[in-house]
Design an enzyme around this catalytic site. Structure first.
Site, PDB file in Angstrom:
ATOM      1  N   LYS A  22       0.836  -1.209   0.000  1.00 56.74           N
ATOM      2  CA  LYS A  22       0.000   0.000   0.000  1.00 56.74           C
ATOM      3  C   LYS A  22       0.866   1.253   0.000  1.00 56.74           C
ATOM      4  O   LYS A  22       0.639   2.186  -0.771  1.00 56.74           O
ATOM      5  CB  LYS A  22      -0.916   0.009   1.231  1.00 56.74           C
ATOM      6  CG  LYS A  22      -1.602   1.342   1.467  1.00 56.74           C
ATOM      7  CD  LYS A  22      -2.421   1.360   2.742  1.00 56.74           C
ATOM      8  CE  LYS A  22      -1.638   1.688   3.988  1.00 56.74           C
ATOM      9  NZ  LYS A  22      -1.404   3.114   4.233  1.00 56.74           N
ATOM     10  N   ARG A  94      -3.941  10.793   4.411  1.00 55.12           N
ATOM     11  CA  ARG A  94      -2.784  11.666   4.449  1.00 55.12           C
ATOM     12  C   ARG A  94      -1.902  11.569   3.198  1.00 55.12           C
ATOM     13  O   ARG A  94      -1.370  12.571   2.723  1.00 55.12           O
ATOM     14  CB  ARG A  94      -1.994  11.223   5.686  1.00 55.12           C
ATOM     15  CG  ARG A  94      -1.011  12.146   6.163  1.00 55.12           C
ATOM     16  CD  ARG A  94      -0.284  11.518   7.329  1.00 55.12           C
ATOM     17  NE  ARG A  94       1.095  11.907   7.241  1.00 55.12           N
ATOM     18  CZ  ARG A  94       1.541  13.083   7.580  1.00 55.12           C
ATOM     19  NH1 ARG A  94       0.727  13.979   8.075  1.00 55.12           N
ATOM     20  NH2 ARG A  94       2.805  13.395   7.420  1.00 55.12           N
ATOM     21  N   PRO A 124       3.389  16.362  11.128  1.00 58.97           N
ATOM     22  CA  PRO A 124       3.450  17.546  10.274  1.00 58.97           C
ATOM     23  C   PRO A 124       4.055  17.244   8.899  1.00 58.97           C
ATOM     24  O   PRO A 124       4.541  16.136   8.660  1.00 58.97           O
ATOM     25  CB  PRO A 124       4.360  18.500  11.060  1.00 58.97           C
ATOM     26  CG  PRO A 124       5.150  17.631  11.966  1.00 58.97           C
ATOM     27  CD  PRO A 124       4.373  16.378  12.206  1.00 58.97           C
ATOM     28  N   VAL A 125       4.029  18.260   8.008  1.00 60.31           N
ATOM     29  CA  VAL A 125       4.623  18.084   6.671  1.00 60.31           C
ATOM     30  C   VAL A 125       5.682  19.154   6.409  1.00 60.31           C
ATOM     31  O   VAL A 125       5.977  19.470   5.268  1.00 60.31           O
ATOM     32  CB  VAL A 125       3.546  18.109   5.555  1.00 60.31           C
ATOM     33  CG1 VAL A 125       2.724  16.836   5.563  1.00 60.31           C
ATOM     34  CG2 VAL A 125       2.667  19.342   5.669  1.00 60.31           C
ATOM     35  N   ASP A 126       6.238  19.702   7.496  1.00 61.26           N
ATOM     36  CA  ASP A 126       7.204  20.793   7.337  1.00 61.26           C
ATOM     37  C   ASP A 126       8.415  20.388   6.488  1.00 61.26           C
ATOM     38  O   ASP A 126       8.909  21.180   5.681  1.00 61.26           O
ATOM     39  CB  ASP A 126       7.656  21.317   8.708  1.00 61.26           C
ATOM     40  CG  ASP A 126       8.133  20.202   9.635  1.00 61.26           C
ATOM     41  OD1 ASP A 126       7.553  19.100   9.580  1.00 61.26           O
ATOM     42  OD2 ASP A 126       9.091  20.421  10.396  1.00 61.26           O
ATOM     43  N   LEU A 127       8.882  19.148   6.625  1.00 61.29           N
ATOM     44  CA  LEU A 127      10.062  18.727   5.856  1.00 61.29           C
ATOM     45  C   LEU A 127       9.747  18.670   4.362  1.00 61.29           C
ATOM     46  O   LEU A 127      10.598  18.989   3.530  1.00 61.29           O
ATOM     47  CB  LEU A 127      10.571  17.353   6.305  1.00 61.29           C
ATOM     48  CG  LEU A 127      11.005  17.206   7.755  1.00 61.29           C
ATOM     49  CD1 LEU A 127      11.635  15.839   7.974  1.00 61.29           C
ATOM     50  CD2 LEU A 127      11.982  18.299   8.150  1.00 61.29           C
ATOM     51  N   ASP A 308       5.241   0.245  11.833  1.00 65.27           N
ATOM     52  CA  ASP A 308       3.966  -0.304  11.351  1.00 65.27           C
ATOM     53  C   ASP A 308       3.758  -1.763  11.761  1.00 65.27           C
ATOM     54  O   ASP A 308       2.701  -2.340  11.454  1.00 65.27           O
ATOM     55  CB  ASP A 308       3.874  -0.183   9.825  1.00 65.27           C
ATOM     56  CG  ASP A 308       3.611   1.251   9.383  1.00 65.27           C
ATOM     57  OD1 ASP A 308       3.338   2.101  10.244  1.00 65.27           O
ATOM     58  OD2 ASP A 308       3.681   1.510   8.163  1.00 65.27           O
ATOM     59  N   ILE A 330       9.222   6.422  16.577  1.00 64.94           N
ATOM     60  CA  ILE A 330       8.862   7.152  15.348  1.00 64.94           C
ATOM     61  C   ILE A 330       7.656   8.068  15.569  1.00 64.94           C
ATOM     62  O   ILE A 330       7.684   9.240  15.201  1.00 64.94           O
ATOM     63  CB  ILE A 330       8.546   6.170  14.181  1.00 64.94           C
ATOM     64  CG1 ILE A 330       9.677   5.139  14.005  1.00 64.94           C
ATOM     65  CG2 ILE A 330       8.275   6.930  12.882  1.00 64.94           C
ATOM     66  CD1 ILE A 330      10.984   5.680  13.483  1.00 64.94           C
TER      67      ILE A 330
HETATM   68  C1  UD1 Z   1       5.150   6.536   6.250  1.00 64.09           C
HETATM   69  C2  UD1 Z   1       4.147   5.409   6.130  1.00 64.09           C
HETATM   70  C3  UD1 Z   1       3.685   4.954   7.518  1.00 64.09           C
HETATM   71  C4  UD1 Z   1       4.890   4.604   8.382  1.00 64.09           C
HETATM   72  C5  UD1 Z   1       5.900   5.750   8.389  1.00 64.09           C
HETATM   73  C6  UD1 Z   1       7.180   5.414   9.135  1.00 64.09           C
HETATM   74  C7  UD1 Z   1       2.987   5.875   4.049  1.00 64.09           C
HETATM   75  C8  UD1 Z   1       1.710   6.231   3.377  1.00 64.09           C
HETATM   76  N1  UD1 Z   1       2.987   5.863   5.387  1.00 64.09           N
HETATM   77  O1  UD1 Z   1       4.475   7.624   6.870  1.00 64.09           O
HETATM   78  O2  UD1 Z   1       2.843   3.821   7.353  1.00 64.09           O
HETATM   79  O3  UD1 Z   1       4.446   4.394   9.712  1.00 64.09           O
HETATM   80  O4  UD1 Z   1       6.256   6.103   7.034  1.00 64.09           O
HETATM   81  O5  UD1 Z   1       7.741   4.266   8.629  1.00 64.09           O
HETATM   82  O6  UD1 Z   1       3.974   5.565   3.396  1.00 64.09           O
HETATM   83  N2  UD1 Z   1       7.696  14.253  10.356  1.00 64.09           N
HETATM   84  C9  UD1 Z   1       7.820  15.620  10.601  1.00 64.09           C
HETATM   85  N3  UD1 Z   1       7.769  16.483   9.552  1.00 64.09           N
HETATM   86  C10 UD1 Z   1       7.572  16.069   8.264  1.00 64.09           C
HETATM   87  C11 UD1 Z   1       7.455  14.677   8.010  1.00 64.09           C
HETATM   88  C12 UD1 Z   1       7.518  13.795   9.068  1.00 64.09           C
HETATM   89  O7  UD1 Z   1       7.986  16.031  11.744  1.00 64.09           O
HETATM   90  O8  UD1 Z   1       7.527  16.910   7.350  1.00 64.09           O
HETATM   91  C13 UD1 Z   1       7.782  13.288  11.474  1.00 64.09           C
HETATM   92  C14 UD1 Z   1       6.530  12.455  11.679  1.00 64.09           C
HETATM   93  O9  UD1 Z   1       5.582  13.130  12.470  1.00 64.09           O
HETATM   94  C15 UD1 Z   1       7.093  11.201  12.340  1.00 64.09           C
HETATM   95  C16 UD1 Z   1       8.466  11.054  11.689  1.00 64.09           C
HETATM   96  O10 UD1 Z   1       8.754  12.329  11.121  1.00 64.09           O
HETATM   97  O11 UD1 Z   1       7.252  11.423  13.720  1.00 64.09           O
HETATM   98  C17 UD1 Z   1       8.546  10.009  10.602  1.00 64.09           C
HETATM   99  O12 UD1 Z   1       7.468  10.177   9.713  1.00 64.09           O
HETATM  100  P1  UD1 Z   1       7.549   9.775   8.184  1.00 64.09           P
HETATM  101  O13 UD1 Z   1       8.696   8.852   7.979  1.00 64.09           O
HETATM  102  O14 UD1 Z   1       7.490  10.991   7.355  1.00 64.09           O
HETATM  103  O15 UD1 Z   1       6.199   8.954   8.000  1.00 64.09           O
HETATM  104  P2  UD1 Z   1       5.137   9.067   6.838  1.00 64.09           P
HETATM  105  O16 UD1 Z   1       5.832   9.246   5.538  1.00 64.09           O
HETATM  106  O17 UD1 Z   1       4.064  10.015   7.210  1.00 64.09           O
END
Ligand code: UD1
Length: 424
Positions: A22, A94, A124-127, A308, A330
């Site tokens: 997925k 998301r 968040p999506v700041d990165l 996961d 995480i």
């Molecule tokens: C993806 C997976 C999810 C999995 C996760 C970690 C998909 C659709 N989802 O989620 O199933 O649990 O990877 O393996 O592929 N963060 C920030 N800012 C950002 C981006 C992330 O602070 O801009 C933080 C998140 O809140 C989290 C950490 O970074 O604490 C890791 O998140 P991330 O690896 O980005 O997970 P997703 O891509 O959302």
């Protein structure tokens, strides 16, 4: 609302086919926006989330055709009709936020709702946004929407992520493929889904190197062509059924699974006393009636233990002969399954990001509530091992990520059924 009823105690025996991932499929779907030629995705999981993503793409002007018997999805973005992804769509899933980068790269602008919070923490999506800014995009947040513009095109950039993010790595890649010049992503995530996305983009004519390592370099090209790509096997689905087979006892072949994507899980399962073997057709998991041993582990970015699979592993360790410690590094707030498992008789104490699980000899079936995708399936695993009946409520979470869950388990002897109507 549908529910799933399980009468526990039946050992699992047989073969479970593993479908496409997925988490990879959703980003591959977004990649279709990058080319005016068709992208054909094979081994597509047919899930609420991938259906939903296809609908969103259709609303942006992409021609969508599911060829269900062939497990194939054909996406053709000859013209982009809209560059707006509204709140109602992004809030439901998301990963739909991932259309922003491809739209920005192909059309030069996009308006996409911020995804908002979700049950497993702030996320968040700041990165993601910082990566687009580094590539020269103007980003504004306006009434809950991200308005992004790069009217003269994106420019290659060096981007060092402060911490590892799967989503930001993929999203930056999805934009950088059409940027002018070279982009280097440092401290990139290394998940197999990232290598899968890079492989597909390269088939479309992109020039990506290093996907699967800490540093990815992407030489931008002027346009991308069509391609055909088979989605990588779902390592989370694989791990989930492996843990189900271990919890329920039995002997199950996970057909089509890629054993190498789950070394961290196999380490934990073998330490617990489960027999895991790679075979030519997949992975075979066996456990006899002896109690599992307790194991300590913590979640980490790949190749560490996947967050996961944390909930599902906790379900198995609820039955261990001793005390296990689990650290979630995480996501905050990702132990919502713990109080539900407790309803089945598990002994779990949560302190911040650590859970201490004191194994019990038996779990006893009870009604429980699913809270998110992976948490829900941990309740199914516990239900398979428990004595008596467990009813999992709110199963729409399961339908987001597991295709034919009840059928796959029932084919191996589980006593599991979907209840279409509330029974009260
Ligand atoms: C993806 C997976 C999810 C999995 C996760 C970690 C998909 C659709 N989802 O989620 O199933 O649990 O990877 O393996 O592929 N963060 C920030 N800012 C950002 C981006 C992330 O602070 O801009 C933080 C998140 O809140 C989290 C950490 O970074 O604490 C890791 O998140 P991330 O690896 O980005 O997970 P997703 O891509 O959302």
């Amino acid at each position: 609302m549908d529910r799933i009823a399980i009468t526990g105690g039946a050992p699992l025996a047989g073969t479970i086919p593993i479908y496409g991932a997925k988490n990879s499929a959703l980003k591959l779907q977004a990649a279709a926006l990058l080319s005016p030629e068709p992208l054909v995705l094979e081994n597509m999981p047919d899930l609420a989330d991938t259906r939903f993503m296809a609908q969103l793409l259709a609303s942006l002007g992409v021609e969508v055709a599911w060829i269900k018997e062939a497990r194939t999805l054909r996406l053709h973005a000859a013209d982009i009709a809209s560059t707006i992804a509204p709140y109602d769509q992004v809030r439901k899933m998301r990963a739909s936020f991932n259309v922003l980068g491809p739209l920005l790269a192909r059309v030069g602008h996009a308006t996409v709702s911020l995804p908002g919070g979700c049950a497993i923490g702030a996320r968040p999506v700041d990165l993601h946004l910082k990566a687009f800014e580094a590539m020269g995009a103007d980003i504004h947040i306006d009434r809950g929407y991200v308005k992004a513009a790069a009217l003269r095109g994106l420019k290659g950039a060096e981007i060092e992520f402060p911490f590892v993010s799967v989503g930001a790595t993929e999203h930056a890649m999805l934009a950088a493929v059409l940027a002018d010049g070279e982009t280097v992503l440092k401290n990139a995530a290394r998940e197999p889904e990232i290598a899968d996305l890079a492989e597909c983009l390269n088939k479309m004519g992109a020039r990506i190197e290093g996907a699967g390592s800490h540093e990815i370099s992407i030489r931008g090209v002027a346009s991308l062509k069509g391609a055909r790509h088979a989605v990588v096997a779902d390592r989370i689905e694989t791990g989930t059924y492996a843990l189900a087979a271990a919890a329920a006892t039995g002997d199950v072949l996970l057909e089509g699974a890629n054993a190498h994507h789950l070394d961290a899980l196999w380490g934990v399962m073998r330490a617990a006393g489960v027999d895991v073997q790679e075979e030519p057709r997949g992975v075979r998991v066996r456990r006899n009636g002896r109690r599992v041993a307790p194991v300590d582990f913590e979640t980490e970015p790949y190749p560490g233990f996947p967050t996961d699979l944390q909930a599902q592993t906790m379900a198995l360790l609820c039955l261990a002969d001793g005390r296990s410690r689990i650290r979630e590094t995480i996501f905050e707030n990702r132990f919502m399954h713990a109080p539900e498992l407790t309803r089945l008789g598990a002994q779990i104490a949560v302190h911040g990001n650590e859970a201490v699980v004191t194994g019990v000899e038996h779990l006893i079936g009870a009604p429980v509530m699913a809270t998110d995708l992976r948490a829900s399936v941990s309740l199914v695993i516990a239900g398979l091992a428990a004595q008596g009946e467990t009813v999992v409520n709110r199963v729409y979470h399961l339908d987001r990520g597991f295709e034919r869950l009840e059928a796959k388990l029932a084919d191996c002897g589980a006593r599991i059924e979907r209840l279409k109507e509330p029974r009260e």
